[in-house]
Design a protein around this motif. Structure first.
Motif, short mmCIF file in Angstrom:
data_model
loop_
_atom_site.label_atom_id
_atom_site.label_comp_id
_atom_site.label_asym_id
_atom_site.label_seq_id
_atom_site.Cartn_x
_atom_site.Cartn_y
_atom_site.Cartn_z
N LEU A 47 0.84 -1.21 0.00
CA LEU A 47 0.00 0.00 0.00
C LEU A 47 0.87 1.25 0.00
CD1 LEU A 47 -2.88 1.32 0.33
CD2 LEU A 47 -2.46 1.27 2.79
N HIS A 57 0.63 5.76 -0.79
CA HIS A 57 -0.06 6.98 -1.21
C HIS A 57 1.00 7.99 -1.64
CE1 HIS A 57 -3.30 5.17 1.18
NE2 HIS A 57 -4.12 5.91 0.46
N LYS A 68 -2.94 6.34 -5.50
CA LYS A 68 -2.97 5.31 -4.46
C LYS A 68 -2.61 3.98 -5.12
CE LYS A 68 -6.01 2.86 -1.24
NZ LYS A 68 -7.39 2.67 -0.76
N ASP A 111 -2.37 -0.04 -4.41
CA ASP A 111 -2.80 -1.10 -3.49
C ASP A 111 -2.64 -2.44 -4.20
OD1 ASP A 111 -3.89 -2.57 -1.48
OD2 ASP A 111 -5.77 -1.48 -1.36
N PHE A 120 -1.11 4.59 5.32
CA PHE A 120 -2.33 5.35 5.08
C PHE A 120 -2.07 6.86 5.16
CE2 PHE A 120 -3.81 1.18 6.41
CZ PHE A 120 -4.81 0.92 5.48
#
Length: 394
Positions: A147, A149, A163, A165, A250
């Motif tokens: 993950l 960002h 993003k 993922d 995150f």
């Protein structure tokens, strides 16, 4: 933002003609325009015409409309501001009072008419049109396994540009190849995202943050790939990268990253960093000297009456309220703090620091001297409208 013309009367009414030149200028426009203002801009309108034989045809024509703004919508991804309202100026294609939606875009001139230009609105125009204002000079990659960002941090906004993922196979005893292949595919996606969304000619610092050693592994992978492909962009800007710890991949982890001392030192010149530092000082003061740090409208107003405010922290979302009297209340607070020699920091609600301030009612203050009596009044209501009753602890 380019200021083409400014005409503000002594009574406070008047207009300005502006041209948004960058994406951040659309954010300034969003903060400037309020419901009840009038905006004139070029637009496209579908017009139906009827011929002598009775057949009708529709054409799209470009015209200039002036509307009384009733609804404002900001599309952060497309950086377009949509204003809906009734036409208030004679036009050959649009009847008076007919509804229309104006789309304000980059490099397209618009005129903003306000019945009253208060100090906060005038300051916003001056700030937006100041050529020395720093723009998106910081990028950040917040990541964990699978993950990531990719963000751009401007003086007013934290924009998530991408993003990533991806599922990464777990390490298995005696066989880690699948895990390593998955990790490399993930690193490749992050690297391509960086190259696509970060302008290294503008960006002064690229933060790479993660828990554990993921950031180090990614940075080593990126440099190795840059050497293989002879990527001058990455190799020449190697010194701009700063590796720091975060608790997760995150977006919300960005707030802890921006409070890291090494990041503060690297970003010390940016306006955004000034807000982050002010918020950090507020939290520290709240823990160590609670009688010198307060949040909530009533507490802050009481501190202001005592001329005790050294730094006022206030969210720009409070100046976008539909209630004119409520906006005037916040403007008066800002003006009063400045008159008594205090510093005012207006936080952007789209910046990570502004989001944090929003959780503290959107208004807070660091005081010059302690007010223990105010500290005792913990049950003072923080609601934004009420200023009539004080509920004190028994």
């Amino acid at each position: 933002m380019k200021l083409v013309h400014k005409n503000i009367e002594k009574d406070g009414g008047g207009s300005v003609v502006l041209i948004p030149e960058e994406s951040e200028d659309m954010w300034h426009a969003y903060n400037l325009i309020s419901e009840g203002d009038n905006v004139r801009a070029s637009t496209i309108r579908k017009v139906q015409t009827e011929s002598a034989t009775g057949s009708s045809t529709s054409n799209r024509v470009r015209t200039v409309l002036k509307i009384a703004v009733e609804n404002i919508d900001f599309d952060t991804q497309a950086c377009v501001l949509r204003l809906k309202g009734r036409n208030v100026e004679e036009n050959q294609y649009v009847k008076m009072g007919a509804y229309h939606t104006l789309d304000l875009e980059q490099n397209r001139k618009f005129t903003l008419f306000k019945p009253e230009w208060d100090s906060v609105a005038i300051e916003r125009v001056e700030m937006a049109c100041d050529p020395t204002q720093v723009n998106a000079d910081v990028a950040a990659v917040i990541m964990q396994e699978g993950l990531a960002h990719i963000c751009l941090i401007t003086a007013s906004m934290t924009l998530v540009r991408m993003k990533i993922d991806q599922a990464i196979p777990r390490k298995r005893k005696g066989n880690v190849k699948q895990h390593e292949k998955g990790l490399q595919r993930f690193f490749e996606s992050v690297m391509q995202g960086l190259l696509r969304h970060v302008n290294f000619d503008v960006v002064k610092c690229v933060l790479i943050a993660s828990p554990g050693f993921i950031r180090d592994e990614f940075f080593q992978y990126m440099l190795a790939e840059a050497v293989k492909a002879d990527s001058k962009v990455l190799l020449e800007n190697k010194s701009k990268f700063l590796l720091v710890h975060s608790s997760s991949g995150f977006k919300h982890s960005l707030k802890e990253v921006l409070m890291d001392q090494s990041v503060i030192a690297k970003m010390s010149e940016t306006k955004a960093m000034g807000e982050v530092r002010a918020l950090e000082t507020f939290y520290t003061t709240l823990q160590t000297e609670p009688a010198k740090a307060f949040y909530g409208l009533k507490h802050v107003q009481e501190a202001n009456r005592a001329q005790a405010i050294e730094t006022l922290l206030i969210s720009d979302v409070l100046f976008r309220c539909n209630d004119v009297n409520e906006r005037k209340l916040y403007v008066a607070l800002v003006d009063s703090v400045r008159e008594s020699g205090g510093d005012v920091k207006i936080f952007s609600s789209m910046h990570v620091s502004g989001e944090q301030l929003g959780q503290l009612t959107g208004v807070a203050a660091i005081l010059r001297f302690p007010l223990p009596d105010l500290e005792d009044e913990d049950d003072l209501s923080d609601d934004e409208n009420g200023m009539d009753t004080d509920e004190k602890n028994s």
